[in-house]
Write an enzyme that holds these catalytic residues in place. Structure first.
Site, mmCIF file in Angstrom:
data_model
loop_
_atom_site.group_PDB
_atom_site.id
_atom_site.type_symbol
_atom_site.label_atom_id
_atom_site.label_comp_id
_atom_site.label_asym_id
_atom_site.label_seq_id
_atom_site.Cartn_x
_atom_site.Cartn_y
_atom_site.Cartn_z
ATOM 1 N N HIS A 513 44.178 37.634 36.270
ATOM 2 C CA HIS A 513 43.171 36.592 36.050
ATOM 3 C C HIS A 513 43.076 35.659 37.259
ATOM 4 C CE1 HIS A 513 40.928 33.554 33.611
ATOM 5 N NE2 HIS A 513 41.531 32.713 34.450
ATOM 6 N N GLU A 514 44.213 35.118 37.674
ATOM 7 C CA GLU A 514 44.197 34.174 38.791
ATOM 8 C C GLU A 514 43.765 34.851 40.085
ATOM 9 O OE1 GLU A 514 44.219 31.158 38.217
ATOM 10 O OE2 GLU A 514 44.975 31.263 36.160
ATOM 11 N N HIS A 517 40.076 34.819 40.298
ATOM 12 C CA HIS A 517 39.614 33.560 40.890
ATOM 13 C C HIS A 517 39.782 33.594 42.409
ATOM 14 C CE1 HIS A 517 38.726 31.278 37.324
ATOM 15 N NE2 HIS A 517 39.964 31.281 36.857
ATOM 16 N N HIS A 520 37.130 35.457 44.068
ATOM 17 C CA HIS A 520 35.892 34.678 44.024
ATOM 18 C C HIS A 520 35.834 33.730 45.226
ATOM 19 C CE1 HIS A 520 32.968 32.426 41.060
ATOM 20 N NE2 HIS A 520 32.334 32.976 42.081
#
Length: 722
Positions: A513-514, A517, A520
């Site tokens: 998940h991180e 990010h 991104h």
């Protein structure tokens, strides 16, 4: 944090990264000494400050060994003064306002302040100590005042408004139009159209909220690290060897040789609640965990919450909104509190039904074991684990043996390579702030460097809890080809020396998940820093991260990277199949945990008047109305709910669920191609999502990637709620 005119979010993100510590023994002495140094510092001395030197490091990364705590305050003071001069130069220009001499100039202003802020607030989240915490309490309101002065600068807003009102004739690019609209809106939302008296009131409210946010974060960390459950070897029944080793390492770090310690870091306490057969100790651990910030001591957050909720309501009304929730969501994908609430309630009732089934299974398990006590909140995880094993022959302790940190790092890099052609080359010549931090150079498929990636994976007393992505620098092209420097933080238990780092399956998902990010931020390909990377609304920013989670759950990924930490053998296909079969188990519990927190968040921030707010009673009243089971509590009780009281998710915690609609539906695009790395789908994912920052309407971006609007079907299916 973004830099320059986007300093409002810089402060918000900074607070989100905040850690905390005990009051300094003599904080007045510390602060006075720094202030006196600043006042006496000559120009030549100031030039020795590392923040005003060129950083001759690879990629211009921060030279941490050269930066001292005493450097920060003079650096903040000078960089704020410099930023003010840059803004004055814009407002005093003799030329008519244009995009270039006003909007672009504002984007370039404040670069030194951004550099100082990013280093400081990243370190307060990871290397907190008394001196840093005292400085944070001083700096946060300074930054708020500075930001207020800019956002309420009438001459500056007049120029921005002139460019905005003449935008149709300016021949702007779509990205420039997007930036102009966002900047104009941000001025209005921060009081540019208010009277002078109203602006003064708003500035006072903003400054106090900043102080309270810092106080909340520091209280949470202090109260968390004040708790330790010290165990003897005889207290470890039910724990795996890896869990025992982690507890022993935690004890050793606290100079308690021969003992075992459970902390309130999620990676420590949750496995203890799952596996410890000592109900009395589970109760102690659970209550310590649930009551962080709610112990009626010097670190209690209840009064802080009451004041903050009241101030947010007043601020929203001052700006013309009914409540804080309406204010926040008017600038989000959801657009209104009603839309967000509709989503939460759509999943709440199916989750209640699912949890009732799970509770029945648990009580049957307890009865089979001859347990006579009632099911309590500190029992749920323990007996749910037994049910999981009985129904699916699935042991989370066994699973954790296949999720070793090095393999999972390799796995997440592999996915990025398959999707986007990226390479990750570990560098040992990049300065770091702690010896456990690792750094990778990120290259595109042509071998060109696109940025740096920092990984800080271990819990320590100086580090705030949770997992998060941040940046020491964001991508942009306005000031040249500026490469991003991105960091991921987690709080895994550091193993004993020479041992491997094992993580739960949930931790592995968080790792992915991180990193979603992080990608991104790393893949951002925009001109203007305000629009770069993750600088998007909360209910959009989680989409790329949550979509990336799906990859680790795929059988081919598990078979390739989930390898036993001792034998290096791949996870057996039979175990993978059992994991798949059990994927929706306990999702009623998990969904209620999350949604309860989101409902309380929304309830706080839809208040129009706040008087004598009793935090405990408020939580109970809200959740009783919705029929929450007594045995399940909020994932984040109010008094340690850093997302909404020390971060940027106030009235936006629902965003994780909103984004889950997008990520579940979005990942189906790969499944429909029967190739989780389908090149055409990956190219659309890059073009419309990961590289775009805030340069495209979010619904347009999603439809560009997916080819249609999202539906909730995949979300309900994945949670087993359909």
């Amino acid at each position: 944090m973004q830099h320059k005119t986007y300093l409002a979010l810089a402060i918000s993100a900074a607070v989100m990264l905040s850690g905390c510590s005990k009051e300094p023994e003599n904080p007045k002495t510390t602060q006075t000494a720094v202030s006196e140094t600043t006042s006496k510092e000559s120009t030549s001395q100031l030039t020795q400050n590392p923040f005003f030197k060129e950083w001759n490091t690879p990629f211009g990364s921060p030279p941490f060994s050269e930066i001292k705590t005493a450097d920060f305050l003079p650096a903040f003071e000078k960089s704020m003064a410099d930023h003010k001069k840059e803004i004055d130069a814009i407002t005093q220009s003799e030329y008519a306002p244009t995009f270039d001499n006003t909007i672009a100039a504002m984007e370039l202003a404040g670069a030194s302040l951004t550099r100082v802020s990013r280093v400081f607030f990243n370190l307060t989240g990871t290397e907190s100590n008394d001196e840093m915490q005292a400085l944070q309490r001083k700096v946060s309101p300074m930054l708020t005042r500075h930001n207020n002065e800019i956002r309420m600068n009438e001459a500056l807003f007049k120029r921005v408004a002139h460019v905005y009102n003449n935008r149709d004739a300016a021949n702007l690019t779509p990205e420039q139009t997007r930036l102009l609209n966002r900047l104009y809106d941000s001025f209005v939302r921060t009081g540019a159209n208010l009277t002078q008296e109203q602006r003064a009131e708003l500035a006072s409210i903003n400054e106090r909220i900043s102080e309270l946010s810092t106080q909340f974060g520091q209280n949470s960390l202090n109260d968390s690290r004040a708790f330790t459950l010290v165990l003897e070897e005889s207290d470890l029944d039910g724990l795996s060897q890896a869990q025992r080793d982690a507890a022993a390492a935690a004890a050793k770090a606290r100079d308690l040789p021969g003992k075992y310690v459970i902390t309130l870091n999620r990676a420590s306490v949750e496995p203890f609640l799952q596996f410890s057969s000592r109900r009395d100790l589970r109760e102690k651990a659970f209550k310590g965990w649930a009551n962080r910030g709610d112990n009626d001591n010097e670190f209690d957050n209840k009064a802080t919450i009451a004041e903050m909720v009241s101030l947010r309501a007043k601020r929203a009304q001052l700006l013309g909104y009914k409540n804080h929730s309406e204010y926040v969501l008017s600038n989000a994908m959801a657009s209104s509190p009603a839309t967000a609430m509709d989503l939460l309630l759509k999943v709440w009732q199916p989750a209640i039904k699912k949890a009732e089934q799970e509770r029945t299974w648990i009580k049957e398990q307890m009865a089979a074991e001859g347990v006579e006590h009632e099911l309590a909140a500190w029992d749920w995880r323990y007996y749910a684990e037994k049910v999981r094993k009985a129904k699916f022959d699935l042991d989370q302790g066994e699973i954790a043996e296949y999720f070793e940190l090095e393999n999972m790092l390799e796995a997440k890099f592999y996915v990025a390579q398959q999707l986007f052609g990226l390479k990750f080359i570990e560098r040992t010549d990049i300065p770091v702030y702690n010896e456990v931090v690792r750094v990778w150079e990120v290259q595109d498929k042509a071998g060109n460097a696109i940025g740096l990636f920092f990984g800080d994976y271990y819990a320590r007393a100086t580090k705030r809890s949770g997992a998060w992505m941040s940046a020491f620098r964001t991508q942009q092209k306005l000031a040249g080809d500026v490469k991003p420097i991105i960091i991921n933080n987690m709080n895994l238990n550091k193993p004993a020396e020479g041992e491997k780092t094992l993580m739960s399956y949930s931790d592995a998902v968080t790792l992915f998940h991180e990193f979603g990010h992080a990608l991104h931020g790393l893949l951002s390909n925009v001109t203007y820093p305000t629009l770069a990377g993750t600088s998007v609304p909360r209910d959009w920013v989680e989409f790329p991260a949550q979509l990336y989670e799906h990859f680790i759950a795929q059988p081919e990924m598990l078979e390739k990277f989930a390898r036993h930490y001792k034998t290096n053998e791949s996870m057996p296909k039979a175990l993978i199949e059992r994991i798949k079969q059990a994927s929706t188990f306990n999702q009623g519990f998990a969904t209620i945990e999350f949604t309860a927190s989101a409902l309380v968040d929304m309830a706080y921030h839809q208040l129009t008047e706040v008087k004598d707010l009793d935090v405990r009673a408020f939580e109970n009243d809200v959740l009783s109305k919705y029929g929450k089971p007594d045995e399940i509590i909020m994932r984040h009780r109010s008094t340690h709910f850093g997302h909404i009281f020390a971060g940027g998710y106030s009235s936006a915690y629902y965003a994780y669920m909103w984004s889950e609609i997008l990520d579940a539906d979005g990942f189906d695009a790969f499944l429909e191609k029967k190739n989780i790395f389908d090149p055409e789908t990956a190219e659309k994912l890059y073009h419309f999502i990961y590289s775009r920052g805030d340069t495209l309407d979010y619904f347009e971006a999603y439809e560009g990637f997916r080819g249609r609007k999202p539906t909730t079907d995949a979300l309900l299916r994945n949670r087993g709620l359909n």
